[in-house]
Design a protein around this motif. Structure first.
Motif, short mmCIF file in Angstrom:
data_model
loop_
_atom_site.label_atom_id
_atom_site.label_comp_id
_atom_site.label_asym_id
_atom_site.label_seq_id
_atom_site.Cartn_x
_atom_site.Cartn_y
_atom_site.Cartn_z
N ILE A 222 0.90 -0.99 -0.04
CA ILE A 222 0.01 0.13 -0.02
C ILE A 222 0.90 1.34 0.01
CG2 ILE A 222 -1.82 1.38 1.33
CD1 ILE A 222 -1.33 -2.30 2.22
N ASP A 223 0.38 2.24 -0.99
CA ASP A 223 1.52 3.12 -1.15
C ASP A 223 1.05 4.27 0.36
OD1 ASP A 223 2.75 5.73 -1.74
OD2 ASP A 223 1.57 6.17 -3.20
N ALA A 224 2.23 4.48 1.16
CA ALA A 224 1.96 5.42 2.22
C ALA A 224 3.32 6.40 2.18
CB ALA A 224 2.24 4.50 3.59
N SER A 225 3.75 6.53 1.07
CA SER A 225 5.16 7.39 0.84
C SER A 225 4.71 8.83 1.02
CB SER A 225 5.81 7.31 -0.43
OG SER A 225 4.81 7.51 -1.67
N ARG A 226 3.38 9.35 0.76
CA ARG A 226 2.94 10.79 1.08
C ARG A 226 3.89 11.69 0.05
NH1 ARG A 226 -0.46 10.56 4.99
NH2 ARG A 226 -0.75 12.94 4.99
N GLY A 227 4.19 11.08 -1.12
CA GLY A 227 4.70 11.95 -1.97
C GLY A 227 6.21 11.74 -2.41
N GLY A 228 6.71 10.91 -1.48
CA GLY A 228 8.21 10.34 -1.77
C GLY A 228 8.87 10.02 -0.49
N PHE A 229 10.17 9.52 -0.70
CA PHE A 229 10.95 8.95 0.58
C PHE A 229 11.19 10.34 1.35
CE2 PHE A 229 15.21 7.82 2.63
CZ PHE A 229 14.41 7.25 3.60
N ALA A 230 11.14 10.52 2.83
CA ALA A 230 11.45 11.43 3.55
C ALA A 230 10.65 12.52 3.42
CB ALA A 230 12.89 11.64 3.30
N LYS A 231 9.49 12.57 2.51
CA LYS A 231 8.68 13.59 2.51
C LYS A 231 7.72 13.60 3.67
CE LYS A 231 9.48 15.13 -1.92
NZ LYS A 231 9.80 16.38 -1.86
N VAL A 232 7.68 14.58 4.31
CA VAL A 232 6.88 14.74 5.59
C VAL A 232 5.93 16.14 5.28
CG1 VAL A 232 8.33 13.81 6.89
CG2 VAL A 232 8.39 16.36 6.70
N ASP A 233 4.81 15.80 6.05
CA ASP A 233 3.69 17.07 5.87
C ASP A 233 3.15 17.11 7.18
OD1 ASP A 233 1.13 15.33 6.01
OD2 ASP A 233 2.29 14.44 4.24
N PRO A 234 2.54 18.54 7.57
CA PRO A 234 1.73 18.75 8.90
C PRO A 234 0.65 17.72 9.37
CG PRO A 234 1.83 20.70 7.26
CD PRO A 234 2.37 19.52 6.40
#
Length: 298
Positions: free
Chosen positions: A226-238
């Motif tokens: 399941i894609d949990a990358s949220r846009g890319g490796f080491a990508k974080v968001d609020p």
């Protein structure tokens, strides 16, 4: 090369969170973050079979690869210091004095910085030849301790979890859920389960990292990515950071934003979407990696 029969025990603990209670889904966490202060998480398990092979061929140490915040290199260097074998790290990019890098040097690991182009060549034929010529007595281990050997080292995790089900009052469980970086730990769980229970992998990296192909090289079924990358490796968001903060306050279980935080948030989203029926029991594998949180100190 040292006492490589050391197999630490990870406790299995119930997870109490409102969104689980509301869905009537039970989760227990296999806490690999608690096995050792330095040789933490799934990294040691992925190393065990590689170390056994190194001993068989008479190597005096290990040479491997990673980035400036690599959990793999951190665990390898710490193990080398504790058990008395040589370690060499080949690092992505150019020298950075990150907390992880300073630890690697303090643990006695010899470092070589490959640049970015040099690191991208790590999967090309002949990559290891000059390094084996320079370090003929060291055994090469792929990035993250990946491959069939790394997967085989993770198989005991299933037995560790099953042996502790009684302490939770569980007669059984329905599936595993874990963060996926290389897919090695997931493959190990699938091998150990042999089709009995499904393994769900929350991808912390995008599709173009080739994880699906790597996993298929070891196992063909019994799992789902399941894609949990949220846009890319080491990508974080609020939203991710707020979720981690709220979860840690609620259950006092430390998370980090690259793997475990993303995986648990993805599980929440899947449960909210109705993937798991009321009464489902899941084992969440906490893969450690907490030393890497120092890269997000700001």
């Amino acid at each position: 090369m040292g006492p490589f029969d050391w197999l630490p025990h990870a406790p299995l603990e119930p997870l109490y969170l409102d969104w689980l209670s509301e869905a009537h889904v039970e989760v227990a966490v296999l806490r690999l973050d608690r096995i050792d202060p330095l040789i933490s998480g799934n990294k040691w398990f992925k190393l065990t079979a590689h170390l056994a092979q190194a001993r068989q061929v008479g190597a005096t140490g290990i040479i491997s690869l990673g980035g400036a915040y690599s959990n793999h290199l951190h665990a390898l260097a710490a193990a080398g210091k504790r058990f008395g074998f040589l370690t060499v790290g080949l690092l992505r990019g150019h020298r950075q004095e990150t907390p992880t890098v300073l630890d690697l040097e303090a643990f006695g690991m010899q470092l070589h910085w490959l640049g970015y182009g040099g690191y991208r060549a790590r999967n090309e034929p002949g990559f290891w030849l000059p390094w084996q010529a320079q370090y003929p007595h060291l055994h090469p281990v792929p990035e993250g301790g990946s491959g069939l050997l790394g997967a085989a080292g993770c198989k005991p995790l299933v037995d560790q979890a099953r042996e502790q089900l009684g302490s939770l009052g569980w007669q059984g469980y329905d599936a595993w859920w874990l963060a996926v970086g290389t897919g090695t730990t997931l493959a190990g769980l699938v091998l150990a389960e042999a089709g009995v229970h499904r393994v769900y992998g929350a991808l912390a990296v995008p599709d173009d990292h080739g994880v699906a192909q790597s996993v298929r090289g070891i196992v063909q079924n019994g799992y789902e990515l399941i894609d949990a990358s949220r846009g890319g490796f080491a990508k974080v968001d609020p939203q991710l950071l707020a979720f981690i903060d709220a979860t840690q306050r609620s259950c006092n279980m430390p998370l980090e934003p690259l793997y475990t935080g993303k995986a648990l948030l993805a599980l929440k989203e899947q449960i909210k979407a109705g993937r798991f029926a009321p009464g489902t029991r899941l084992i969440f594998l906490h893969s450690g990696g907490l030393q890497g949180r120092r890269g997000f100190a700001d």
